[in-house]
Design an enzyme around this catalytic site. Structure first.
Site, PDB file in Angstrom:
ATOM      1  N   CYS A 190       2.892  -3.230   4.152  1.00 20.79           N
ATOM      2  CA  CYS A 190       2.050  -2.088   4.520  1.00 20.79           C
ATOM      3  C   CYS A 190       2.749  -1.375   5.670  1.00 20.79           C
ATOM      4  O   CYS A 190       3.944  -1.597   5.905  1.00 20.79           O
ATOM      5  CB  CYS A 190       0.613  -2.510   4.817  1.00 20.79           C
ATOM      6  SG  CYS A 190       0.356  -3.462   6.324  1.00 20.79           S
ATOM      7  N   ARG A 248       8.904 -33.007  10.755  1.00 22.02           N
ATOM      8  CA  ARG A 248       7.746 -32.833  11.649  1.00 22.02           C
ATOM      9  C   ARG A 248       6.916 -31.606  11.284  1.00 22.02           C
ATOM     10  O   ARG A 248       5.740 -31.518  11.646  1.00 22.02           O
ATOM     11  CB  ARG A 248       8.204 -32.742  13.112  1.00 22.02           C
ATOM     12  CG  ARG A 248       8.962 -31.477  13.479  1.00 22.02           C
ATOM     13  CD  ARG A 248       9.513 -31.550  14.892  1.00 22.02           C
ATOM     14  NE  ARG A 248       9.997 -30.269  15.382  1.00 22.02           N
ATOM     15  CZ  ARG A 248      11.178 -29.731  15.069  1.00 22.02           C
ATOM     16  NH1 ARG A 248      11.995 -30.372  14.247  1.00 22.02           N
ATOM     17  NH2 ARG A 248      11.551 -28.564  15.577  1.00 22.02           N
ATOM     18  N   HIS A 249       7.506 -30.683  10.571  1.00 19.51           N
ATOM     19  CA  HIS A 249       6.765 -29.465  10.213  1.00 19.51           C
ATOM     20  C   HIS A 249       5.805 -29.702   9.037  1.00 19.51           C
ATOM     21  O   HIS A 249       4.860 -28.941   8.853  1.00 19.51           O
ATOM     22  CB  HIS A 249       7.736 -28.342   9.850  1.00 19.51           C
ATOM     23  CG  HIS A 249       8.684 -28.030  10.961  1.00 19.51           C
ATOM     24  ND1 HIS A 249       8.271 -27.486  12.156  1.00 19.51           N
ATOM     25  CD2 HIS A 249      10.020 -28.237  11.081  1.00 19.51           C
ATOM     26  CE1 HIS A 249       9.306 -27.343  12.962  1.00 19.51           C
ATOM     27  NE2 HIS A 249      10.377 -27.797  12.336  1.00 19.51           N
ATOM     28  N   THR A 305       2.361  -1.481   9.082  1.00 21.51           N
ATOM     29  CA  THR A 305       2.777  -2.411  10.146  1.00 21.51           C
ATOM     30  C   THR A 305       3.061  -3.806   9.631  1.00 21.51           C
ATOM     31  O   THR A 305       3.659  -4.616  10.346  1.00 21.51           O
ATOM     32  CB  THR A 305       1.656  -2.541  11.187  1.00 21.51           C
ATOM     33  OG1 THR A 305       0.479  -3.015  10.503  1.00 21.51           O
ATOM     34  CG2 THR A 305       1.369  -1.213  11.873  1.00 21.51           C
ATOM     35  N   HIS A 361      10.175 -23.593   9.199  1.00 25.56           N
ATOM     36  CA  HIS A 361       9.106 -24.274   9.939  1.00 25.56           C
ATOM     37  C   HIS A 361       7.732 -24.142   9.281  1.00 25.56           C
ATOM     38  O   HIS A 361       6.912 -25.045   9.412  1.00 25.56           O
ATOM     39  CB  HIS A 361       9.016 -23.716  11.363  1.00 25.56           C
ATOM     40  CG  HIS A 361      10.184 -24.105  12.227  1.00 25.56           C
ATOM     41  ND1 HIS A 361      10.209 -23.906  13.583  1.00 25.56           N
ATOM     42  CD2 HIS A 361      11.374 -24.688  11.912  1.00 25.56           C
ATOM     43  CE1 HIS A 361      11.362 -24.344  14.083  1.00 25.56           C
ATOM     44  NE2 HIS A 361      12.096 -24.806  13.078  1.00 25.56           N
ATOM     45  N   ASP A 386       0.857  -1.184   0.000  1.00 27.65           N
ATOM     46  CA  ASP A 386       0.000   0.000   0.000  1.00 27.65           C
ATOM     47  C   ASP A 386       0.899   1.241   0.000  1.00 27.65           C
ATOM     48  O   ASP A 386       2.132   1.137  -0.156  1.00 27.65           O
ATOM     49  CB  ASP A 386      -1.001  -0.033   1.166  1.00 27.65           C
ATOM     50  CG  ASP A 386      -0.359   0.206   2.536  1.00 27.65           C
ATOM     51  OD1 ASP A 386       0.883   0.327   2.619  1.00 27.65           O
ATOM     52  OD2 ASP A 386      -1.114   0.272   3.532  1.00 27.65           O
ATOM     53  N   HIS A 387       0.302   2.415   0.200  1.00 26.38           N
ATOM     54  CA  HIS A 387       1.070   3.667   0.160  1.00 26.38           C
ATOM     55  C   HIS A 387       2.136   3.705   1.252  1.00 26.38           C
ATOM     56  O   HIS A 387       3.236   4.216   1.028  1.00 26.38           O
ATOM     57  CB  HIS A 387       0.118   4.862   0.309  1.00 26.38           C
ATOM     58  CG  HIS A 387      -0.741   4.783   1.532  1.00 26.38           C
ATOM     59  ND1 HIS A 387      -1.771   3.861   1.642  1.00 26.38           N
ATOM     60  CD2 HIS A 387      -0.728   5.469   2.696  1.00 26.38           C
ATOM     61  CE1 HIS A 387      -2.349   3.992   2.821  1.00 26.38           C
ATOM     62  NE2 HIS A 387      -1.729   4.966   3.488  1.00 26.38           N
TER      63      HIS A 387
HETATM   64  C1  RB5 Z   1      -2.122   2.768   6.435  1.00 28.26           C
HETATM   65  O1  RB5 Z   1      -2.182   4.008   7.071  1.00 28.26           O
HETATM   66  C2  RB5 Z   1      -1.923   1.667   7.463  1.00 28.26           C
HETATM   67  O2  RB5 Z   1      -3.055   1.520   8.251  1.00 28.26           O
HETATM   68  C3  RB5 Z   1      -1.579   0.368   6.764  1.00 28.26           C
HETATM   69  O3  RB5 Z   1      -0.450   0.551   5.991  1.00 28.26           O
HETATM   70  C4  RB5 Z   1      -1.273  -0.819   7.647  1.00 28.26           C
HETATM   71  O4  RB5 Z   1      -0.337  -0.499   8.637  1.00 28.26           O
HETATM   72  C5  RB5 Z   1      -2.410  -1.587   8.148  1.00 28.26           C
HETATM   73  O5  RB5 Z   1      -2.267  -2.637   8.792  1.00 28.26           O
END
Ligand code: RB5
Length: 148
Positions: free
Chosen positions: A67, A134-135, A69, A100, A10-11
């Site tokens: 993204c 095992r995995h 996070t 794994h 994403d951005h």
């Molecule tokens: C975008 O602002 C943010 O919410 C997205 O990139 C991400 O972190 C969502 O999980």
């Protein structure tokens, strides 16, 4: 012929995606860039869905999703049964995601880790084999219908 690896973000992940494409190319992959193409706000599920569509079409069998996070795009990716998407934060999690979990998609959080750590994740993820043993049975269970 070089293996194609799909990448999308994403951005919030756009800058890191741009930085990681040459890393994948140095590893010998042809990179299939599924967007986004700039920093204008977009919705991360659309890019996880685009990567899943590329897998289903046979255009790639491994990929990278980014993204802010890494959380949203990994949740979106794992709604697709053909994807085993692992949100990784360092070389160790990238290594274990392969050894794994036989993860086929590396998810990264561009607002959480720096570019050097992200590069380490990519290099490790794409050069580490699944251990099997095992995995293998555990990974196979991931493809079974979910209990009610
Ligand atoms: C975008 O602002 C943010 O919410 C997205 O990139 C991400 O972190 C969502 O999980």
């Amino acid at each position: 012929m070089a293996e194609k690896v799909a990448i999308a973000s994403d951005h919030a992940g756009y800058g890191l995606k741009t930085a990681l494409i040459p890393v994948l190319e140095r590893l010998g992959f042809e990179v299939l860039d599924l967007g986004t193409t700039g920093i204008e706000s977009v919705d991360y599920p659309d890019f996880a869905n685009a990567l899943a569509a590329a897998f289903r079409a046979g255009n790639a069998r491994r990929g990278v999703l980014i993204c802010g996070t890494g959380i949203g795009i990994s949740i979106a990716a794992n709604r697709h049964p053909e994807l085993r998407a692992a949100l990784c934060h360092d070389g160790l999690t990238a290594e274990l995601a392969r050894r794994h979990n036989d993860a086929n998609v590396l998810c990264l959080g561009a607002r959480v880790i720096g570019p050097e750590t992200a590069r380490d994740c990519v290099e490790t993820f794409f050069t580490t084999e699944f251990e099997g043993g095992r995995h293998a049975a555990r990974v196979a269970k991931l493809s079974q219908p979910v209990c009610k």
